[in-house]
Scaffold this motif. Structure first.
Motif, PDB file in Angstrom:
ATOM      1  N   SER A  46       0.811  -1.214   0.000  1.00 36.83           N
ATOM      2  CA  SER A  46       0.000   0.000   0.000  1.00 36.83           C
ATOM      3  C   SER A  46       0.848   1.271   0.000  1.00 36.83           C
ATOM      4  O   SER A  46       0.319   2.360  -0.182  1.00 36.83           O
ATOM      5  CB  SER A  46      -0.956   0.019   1.189  1.00 36.83           C
ATOM      6  N   ASN A  47       2.159   1.153   0.191  1.00 34.76           N
ATOM      7  CA  ASN A  47       3.051   2.313   0.136  1.00 34.76           C
ATOM      8  C   ASN A  47       3.448   2.684  -1.292  1.00 34.76           C
ATOM      9  O   ASN A  47       4.079   3.712  -1.509  1.00 34.76           O
ATOM     10  CB  ASN A  47       4.340   2.054   0.917  1.00 34.76           C
ATOM     11  N   TRP A  80      -1.641   5.130  -4.120  1.00 32.72           N
ATOM     12  CA  TRP A  80      -1.458   4.214  -3.019  1.00 32.72           C
ATOM     13  C   TRP A  80      -2.785   3.732  -2.450  1.00 32.72           C
ATOM     14  O   TRP A  80      -2.949   2.544  -2.181  1.00 32.72           O
ATOM     15  CB  TRP A  80      -0.674   4.906  -1.896  1.00 32.72           C
ATOM     16  N   SER A  81      -3.728   4.642  -2.288  1.00 33.05           N
ATOM     17  CA  SER A  81      -5.009   4.278  -1.681  1.00 33.05           C
ATOM     18  C   SER A  81      -6.030   3.793  -2.698  1.00 33.05           C
ATOM     19  O   SER A  81      -7.057   3.224  -2.336  1.00 33.05           O
ATOM     20  CB  SER A  81      -5.586   5.481  -0.937  1.00 33.05           C
ATOM     21  N   ASN A 123      -2.639  -7.484  -1.822  1.00 37.62           N
ATOM     22  CA  ASN A 123      -1.429  -7.119  -2.580  1.00 37.62           C
ATOM     23  C   ASN A 123      -1.623  -7.360  -4.079  1.00 37.62           C
ATOM     24  O   ASN A 123      -0.749  -7.933  -4.754  1.00 37.62           O
ATOM     25  CB  ASN A 123      -0.204  -7.904  -2.083  1.00 37.62           C
ATOM     26  N   LEU A 124      -2.752  -6.939  -4.598  1.00 37.61           N
ATOM     27  CA  LEU A 124      -3.082  -7.173  -5.997  1.00 37.61           C
ATOM     28  C   LEU A 124      -3.437  -5.864  -6.696  1.00 37.61           C
ATOM     29  O   LEU A 124      -4.089  -4.997  -6.113  1.00 37.61           O
ATOM     30  CB  LEU A 124      -4.278  -8.110  -6.121  1.00 37.61           C
ATOM     31  N   VAL A 125      -3.024  -5.755  -7.951  1.00 38.62           N
ATOM     32  CA  VAL A 125      -3.484  -4.683  -8.815  1.00 38.62           C
ATOM     33  C   VAL A 125      -3.956  -5.332 -10.107  1.00 38.62           C
ATOM     34  O   VAL A 125      -3.378  -6.309 -10.576  1.00 38.62           O
ATOM     35  CB  VAL A 125      -2.381  -3.639  -9.077  1.00 38.62           C
ATOM     36  N   ALA A 151       4.125  -2.414 -12.713  1.00 36.24           N
ATOM     37  CA  ALA A 151       5.258  -1.730 -12.103  1.00 36.24           C
ATOM     38  C   ALA A 151       4.845  -1.032 -10.818  1.00 36.24           C
ATOM     39  O   ALA A 151       3.676  -0.658 -10.660  1.00 36.24           O
ATOM     40  CB  ALA A 151       5.836  -0.709 -13.082  1.00 36.24           C
ATOM     41  N   ALA A 152       5.822  -0.848  -9.924  1.00 39.58           N
ATOM     42  CA  ALA A 152       5.576  -0.209  -8.635  1.00 39.58           C
ATOM     43  C   ALA A 152       6.520   0.967  -8.440  1.00 39.58           C
ATOM     44  O   ALA A 152       7.681   0.910  -8.854  1.00 39.58           O
ATOM     45  CB  ALA A 152       5.775  -1.215  -7.498  1.00 39.58           C
ATOM     46  N   ALA A 153       6.010   2.013  -7.807  1.00 38.43           N
ATOM     47  CA  ALA A 153       6.807   3.217  -7.572  1.00 38.43           C
ATOM     48  C   ALA A 153       6.468   3.818  -6.213  1.00 38.43           C
ATOM     49  O   ALA A 153       5.301   3.844  -5.818  1.00 38.43           O
ATOM     50  CB  ALA A 153       6.545   4.242  -8.666  1.00 38.43           C
ATOM     51  N   LEU A 154       7.489   4.331  -5.539  1.00 40.64           N
ATOM     52  CA  LEU A 154       7.244   5.015  -4.276  1.00 40.64           C
ATOM     53  C   LEU A 154       6.591   6.374  -4.508  1.00 40.64           C
ATOM     54  O   LEU A 154       5.849   6.866  -3.661  1.00 40.64           O
ATOM     55  CB  LEU A 154       8.553   5.176  -3.504  1.00 40.64           C
TER      56      LEU A 154
END
Length: 122
Positions: free
Chosen positions: A30-31, A53-54, A77-79, A97-100
């Motif tokens: 979620s971060n 994130w939300s 933990n799914l998109v 892909a994931a990004a902060l």
């Protein structure tokens, strides 16, 4: 480190639908802002959709707006990427892909999955 594994790709006729899923390994899923990108043969990787994130903020490429929907389930933990009214030009390898930091470009994403092939026949 975040490990991402895509699933749900395949062959579909034009006008059909597919749902892509991306499972993330990290408990702090979620971060991370999440995105979907795609790369067709001979072309650069391009942005498709992103979600905050939300999950209350989303963005789409103009080429998929109104046809694709990105969503996330932080508890699992799914998109996901729901793709409707598919066109032959949607044929590509799709990457999760994931990004902060929330972004819409390839360089803004820190972690990538291996990709899943989507082929749309005419």
């Amino acid at each position: 480190q975040v490990q991402l594994v895509e699933s749900g790709g395949g062959l579909v006729q034009a006008g059909g639908s597919l749902r892509l899923s991306c499972a993330a390994s990290r408990r702090t899923f979620s971060n991370y802002a999440m995105g979907w990108f795609r790369q067709a043969p001979g072309k650069e990787r391009e942005f498709v959709a992103a979600i905050s994130w939300s999950g209350d903020g989303t963005n789409y490429a103009d080429s998929v707006k109104g046809r694709f929907t990105i969503s996330r389930d932080n508890a699992k933990n799914l998109v996901s990427l729901q793709m409707n009214s598919l066109k032959p030009e949607d044929t590509a390898v799709y990457y999760c892909a994931a990004a902060l930091n929330y972004g819409l470009t390839v360089r803004e994403y820190d972690y990538w999955g291996q990709g899943t092939q989507v082929t749309v026949s005419s």
